[in-house]
Scaffold this active site. Structure first.
Site, PDB file in Angstrom:
ATOM      1  N   GLU A 126       5.103 -21.813 -15.578  1.00  0.00           N
ATOM      2  CA  GLU A 126       4.382 -21.293 -14.351  1.00  0.00           C
ATOM      3  C   GLU A 126       5.145 -20.639 -13.427  1.00  0.00           C
ATOM      4  O   GLU A 126       6.476 -20.765 -13.552  1.00  0.00           O
ATOM      5  CB  GLU A 126       3.359 -22.203 -14.004  1.00  0.00           C
ATOM      6  CG  GLU A 126       2.223 -22.760 -14.884  1.00  0.00           C
ATOM      7  CD  GLU A 126       1.414 -23.807 -14.288  1.00  0.00           C
ATOM      8  OE1 GLU A 126       1.909 -24.360 -13.439  1.00  0.00           O
ATOM      9  OE2 GLU A 126       0.560 -24.205 -14.985  1.00  0.00           O
ATOM     10  N   HIS A 170      -4.597 -19.977  -4.251  1.00  0.00           N
ATOM     11  CA  HIS A 170      -4.520 -19.710  -5.488  1.00  0.00           C
ATOM     12  C   HIS A 170      -4.678 -17.930  -5.519  1.00  0.00           C
ATOM     13  O   HIS A 170      -5.872 -17.539  -5.355  1.00  0.00           O
ATOM     14  CB  HIS A 170      -4.979 -20.509  -6.404  1.00  0.00           C
ATOM     15  CG  HIS A 170      -4.458 -20.451  -7.895  1.00  0.00           C
ATOM     16  ND1 HIS A 170      -4.631 -19.313  -8.631  1.00  0.00           N
ATOM     17  CD2 HIS A 170      -3.948 -21.254  -8.359  1.00  0.00           C
ATOM     18  CE1 HIS A 170      -4.137 -19.525  -9.796  1.00  0.00           C
ATOM     19  NE2 HIS A 170      -3.658 -20.704  -9.890  1.00  0.00           N
ATOM     20  N   ARG A 225       3.273 -17.692  -5.363  1.00  0.00           N
ATOM     21  CA  ARG A 225       1.934 -17.845  -5.322  1.00  0.00           C
ATOM     22  C   ARG A 225       1.327 -16.938  -4.058  1.00  0.00           C
ATOM     23  O   ARG A 225       0.485 -16.299  -4.068  1.00  0.00           O
ATOM     24  CB  ARG A 225       1.079 -19.140  -5.179  1.00  0.00           C
ATOM     25  CG  ARG A 225       0.936 -19.851  -6.365  1.00  0.00           C
ATOM     26  CD  ARG A 225      -0.020 -20.867  -6.507  1.00  0.00           C
ATOM     27  NE  ARG A 225       0.021 -21.350  -7.770  1.00  0.00           N
ATOM     28  CZ  ARG A 225      -0.188 -22.591  -8.198  1.00  0.00           C
ATOM     29  NH1 ARG A 225      -0.757 -23.390  -7.182  1.00  0.00           N
ATOM     30  NH2 ARG A 225      -0.462 -22.847  -9.259  1.00  0.00           N
ATOM     31  N   HIS A 273      -6.386 -23.388  -2.109  1.00  0.00           N
ATOM     32  CA  HIS A 273      -6.428 -24.022  -3.407  1.00  0.00           C
ATOM     33  C   HIS A 273      -5.690 -25.556  -3.138  1.00  0.00           C
ATOM     34  O   HIS A 273      -6.156 -26.558  -3.522  1.00  0.00           O
ATOM     35  CB  HIS A 273      -5.278 -23.259  -4.150  1.00  0.00           C
ATOM     36  CG  HIS A 273      -4.987 -23.864  -5.523  1.00  0.00           C
ATOM     37  ND1 HIS A 273      -5.834 -24.215  -6.665  1.00  0.00           N
ATOM     38  CD2 HIS A 273      -3.776 -24.280  -6.047  1.00  0.00           C
ATOM     39  CE1 HIS A 273      -5.114 -24.682  -7.536  1.00  0.00           C
ATOM     40  NE2 HIS A 273      -3.967 -24.705  -7.595  1.00  0.00           N
ATOM     41  N   ARG A 291       3.795 -25.001  -2.393  1.00  0.00           N
ATOM     42  CA  ARG A 291       3.975 -25.998  -3.517  1.00  0.00           C
ATOM     43  C   ARG A 291       4.218 -25.192  -4.639  1.00  0.00           C
ATOM     44  O   ARG A 291       3.621 -24.144  -5.084  1.00  0.00           O
ATOM     45  CB  ARG A 291       2.577 -26.587  -3.686  1.00  0.00           C
ATOM     46  CG  ARG A 291       2.743 -27.749  -4.758  1.00  0.00           C
ATOM     47  CD  ARG A 291       1.630 -28.300  -5.048  1.00  0.00           C
ATOM     48  NE  ARG A 291       0.385 -27.377  -5.232  1.00  0.00           N
ATOM     49  CZ  ARG A 291      -0.184 -27.285  -6.366  1.00  0.00           C
ATOM     50  NH1 ARG A 291       0.388 -27.990  -7.317  1.00  0.00           N
ATOM     51  NH2 ARG A 291      -1.086 -26.243  -6.488  1.00  0.00           N
TER      52      ARG A 291
END
Ligand code: SIN
Length: 514
Positions: free
Chosen positions: A121, A236, A282, A338, A373
């Site tokens: 990811e 997100h 992100r 998110h 995060r």
């Protein structure tokens, strides 16, 4: 414990997502009352974000990996605000926690040779995402832990919601009051653990259950707890862009990890020329998409060359429900709220600033996530801290929970549509003082009238106004540069004080501004 446990030895855990369930299990054999919004195994879409987690559990398991590398990626995503010691400890706990879940019967996805399949990811330097059911890890974790809790004799599940904390004269939390089917019930406890999740539901577009409106954050804030880095809300990049507002289905980041690309309506690459491209952090990807959608352009995730139906069955089902076939058509996407990096400030043992109160999971700010995060670090963090918290509570001498007094419960109209409109427009992905100031004043007015959602929003907006820089998930259009990295702390009284100052200073044209 030298005597039989009594009601006064009870620990109350609020929330039945991964953080609450893991804490309750780790506390055994101490008697635990687990306050859950629904009977275990019957959680509905509004109850816990864990069930929706499509990512997985980041753990340095691969032959080319090491917890130190995982910790370094965590720190780098955290943009200067993550605590290196916390990152080290959580990364080191990863492989053991995956083992723990295997021991509880969770069947993770495996490769042909039987070893754990490891996904990639964004912002991870190695393949280290452990998954179950392709993109259904959260649901599998929830089922596994719920089954274990149901079989655990020391845990009593009570269906209800916490409405207020009880405190003694010295401010120590002595339990809480729950709203249950039988009416309000006082639950005195030697220790109270909030595991109530995040606040994505404060926004018009979110990947969270609509009920995730910061209830635990507000309980703690009203009791005087110190909160940390509350301004950091992660958006997100790739929620599936349905025509409706509210909870949007997610197109997991793992799709980009496996090669899906972001394109515009003409097929041009949205991330062309941006460092890291589809696997940039992100906030970078989310802002690149928002720049386009803000101009009225559509953005799509082209996953046609992946076997989405087989490898990502949750995403495939969402697409089908929206009338799309991802094998044929790129998936329309847009950013949505998110994850909340900030929360109740806790130390390395999960203790809040209020004696008797611990916090675990998304409601807590442990220092792991900093300003942003790293994907798939949240289930991991919740389980790592659940073990710490349980050990700490066990080691803390049981103090008979006195009657305490109930903090006056403030409840009034939730005004959720207005809160969501303000948060989306003025406290969203791109912020500036011209929007944040009026947002603080309006949210404070709604909070004073008793809205818990507005209280949570006020805390985010006041903290966001105070951080005059752009860092991680917090982007200030009026302060694009960075200052020296520093975590922020806020209390509810401080947030109200900010609102009062602004309210006094606001021009009479304020009504028009909002
Ligand atoms: C995702 O699957 O993209 C979300 C994973 C996460 O937020 O950790």
């Amino acid at each position: 414990m030298s005597r039989n446990p009594t009601i006064h030895d009870r620990v109350v855990v609020v929330g039945a997502g991964v953080a609450g369930l893991a804490t309750a299990l780790r506390l055994a054999p101490l008697p635990v009352t687990l306050l859950s919004a629904a009977p275990l195994g019957e959680e509905t879409a509004t109850d816990t974000a864990t069930a929706w987690a499509q990512g997985g559990i980041a753990a340095a398991i691969g032959a080319d990996d090491d917890p130190a590398l995982h910790a370094a990626d965590t720190l780098s995503a955290g943009a200067g605000l993550s605590d290196p010691e916390v990152a080290r400890r959580v990364a080191e706990a990863g492989p053991g926690l995956v083992e723990w879940l295997c021991g509880l019967g969770l069947a993770f996805d495996r490769g042909p040779d039987g070893t754990l399949a490891l996904g990639l990811e964004a912002a991870h330097g190695r393949r280290r995402i452990v998954k179950a059911g392709g993109d259904a890890t959260g649901a599998a974790v929830l089922r596994t832990l719920a089954r274990a809790v149901s079989a655990c004799p020391s845990v009593t599940v009570t269906v209800g919601r916490a409405s207020a904390l009880m405190q003694d004269g010295a401010g120590r939390v002595t339990g809480l009051v729950a709203r249950t089917e039988r009416g309000p019930v006082a639950l005195p406890a030697r220790a109270s653990v909030l595991a109530t999740g995040g606040l994505g539901g404060l926004y018009r577009s979110t990947t969270n259950p609509a009920g995730a409106t910061g209830s635990g954050l507000v309980l703690a804030a009203r009791a005087g707890a110190v909160l940390r880095d509350v301004e950091f809300v992660q958006f997100h990049p790739t929620a599936i862009a349905l025509a409706t507002d509210g909870s949007l289905p997610l197109a997991t980041e793992a799709l980009r990890g496996e090669g899906a690309v972001l394109v515009d309506a003409a097929g041009g690459r949205v991330m062309a020329g941006i460092s890291g491209a589809e696997l940039a952090p992100r906030d970078v990807v989310a802002r690149a998409i928002a720049l386009r959608t803000g101009r009225g352009e559509a953005v799509f995730l082209d996953a046609r060359r992946l076997d989405v139906a087989r490898r990502f069955p949750t995403v495939a089902a969402f697409c089908r429900a929206a009338g799309l076939d991802p094998a044929v058509t790129p998936i329309p996407v847009r950013p949505a709220a998110h994850y909340h990096m900030g929360g109740i400030r806790v130390d390395g043992r999960g203790r809040s600033s209020l004696p008797g109160l611990w916090a675990c999971g998304e409601v807590a700010a442990t220092g792991l996530h900093g300003a942003n995060r790293l994907a798939s670090n949240s289930l991991l963090e919740a389980m790592a801290f659940a073990a710490q918290i349980a050990a700490d509570i066990r080691d803390t001498e049981s103090r008979a929970a006195g009657p305490g007094h109930l903090r006056e419960e403030t409840s009034g109209p939730e005004a959720l549509p207005e809160v969501r409109a303000v948060m989306e427009a003025q406290v969203g992905l791109v912020r500036e003082a011209a929007g944040l100031g009026p947002a603080v004043v309006r949210l404070a007015a709604l909070a004073r009238a008793g809205s818990a959602a507005a209280t949570a929003g006020l805390l985010v907006a006041a903290a966001a106004l105070g951080r005059e820089e752009s860092r991680g998930a917090h982007w200030r259009a009026d302060h694009p540069g960075q200052r020296a990295p520093r975590s922020t702390e806020i209390t509810l009284s401080r947030a109200f004080a900010v609102a009062k100052t602004l309210g006094d200073a606001l021009p009479s044209s304020f009504e028009a501004i909002r």
